[in-house]
Design a protein around this motif. Structure first.
Motif: not given
Lengths: 205, 205
Positions: A194-195, A191-192, A198-199, A160-161, A163-164
């Motif tokens: 930051e993703y 911003e990516l 965070a994730r 899933r990550a 695919e994102f």
């Protein structure tokens, strides 16, 4: 200006490799919309009749070109297993969604997006872009799974990550060549990051 | 099947609105690649000569169509201020990157991406897609800024987060119509929700 590294691994079939090289040069110079078999032939050191012998026309040739680029990309991607997952992920993102592109890569990216624009109405193109997306998604998923295995990434769903990330990369690619304001790639990449912090990434690397 | 709501607001210039309606129908039926002025004329209830009177050709008409769609979208977007920022953001994402599309919207999305595929080599198309991206980015940024103001969103950079959301949406759009495996939209949206939870939303809503 020629980045011949894209074609260095192709030794098995020299004629095909030479045709692919000529196609790359013609696409980079003219783009898809202004491309003709004649213009590919102009970049080709061998007899132009070879082009017509091997391919039914421009689109038949370009579909094989997409196949060739994918084979080549996958062969090259195999060799990059030595770094840690986070460095591999960031190197891959730089490669497929770099903030700055040199002139040749920018022209080639534009041509690839024009080719992608053929896919909605052409099943052969669609098949190739399905495979291009699959290859990049699998590469992302492998790196993420490796990061989880070694404990440096959080336990996300790698598919899933991946695919994102693929979707973001394809968004960068299409925006970059279809907008006058350069696609805001730097903002998207910031911003990516930051993703990813965070994730995906655990603690500081 | 006709979603006439896309054209309901256009009363000022009935002829233009009728041409735009015919263009929408022809694009949805035939896509860009198979579109001709004749086929737009077939969908048009008034005299076909009007098309040639108003436009120099297919691309001139389609660039005006993109302008019309943007004007219409912006006019419609103005009316959605009543909900809270989180609900507005999710409604907008559903609208521009919905997981399921009906047949007509899917066909129209494919045509729009074919039009976008003209932008790398055509400045008039590129200008329109620059504006389409700007409008959606500004909408995202406004909603994010409103969420920060009312305290339900973290204090992110609205412009940067908006650019990232826009990029994801454009990635969804291009993948959806250029892949055989439906573009993995559900996976991308699920991971996007994780991003929103991690970066944007404060607590539970």
């Amino acid at each position: 200006m020629g980045d011949t590294s894209r074609f260095a691994a192709a030794t098995e079939d020299d004629t095909r490799a030479a045709i692919m090289r000529a196609t790359y040069d013609a696409l980079t110079s003219h783009g898809y919309a202004n491309l003709t078999i004649q213009r590919i032939g102009d970049e080709f050191e061998k007899s132009k009749s070879l082009l017509y012998h091997h391919y039914d026309g421009k689109d038949d040739l370009l579909v094989d070109f997409l196949r060739f680029m994918l084979e080549h990309w996958e062969a090259k991607a195999e060799c990059r297993e030595e770094q840690d997952p986070r460095a591999r992920l960031e190197a891959l993102l730089d490669r497929v969604a770099g903030v700055e592109l040199d002139e040749e890569t920018a022209a080639f990216t534009a041509a690839m997006e024009e080719l992608r624009g053929q896919a909605p109405h052409d099943a052969a193109y669609r098949e190739q872009f399905t495979e291009h997306d699959r290859a990049l998604r699998e590469r992302f998923a492998e790196i993420i799974a490796a990061g989880i295995d070694e404990g440096s990434f959080h336990n996300v769903d790698p598919a899933r990550a991946a695919e994102f990330l693929l979707t973001t990369v394809n968004g960068v690619r299409i925006q970059r060549v279809t907008r006058d304001d350069a696609g805001g790639v730097a903002a998207t990449r910031a911003e990516l990051d930051e993703y990813l912090d965070a994730r995906l990434y655990r603690g500081d690397a």
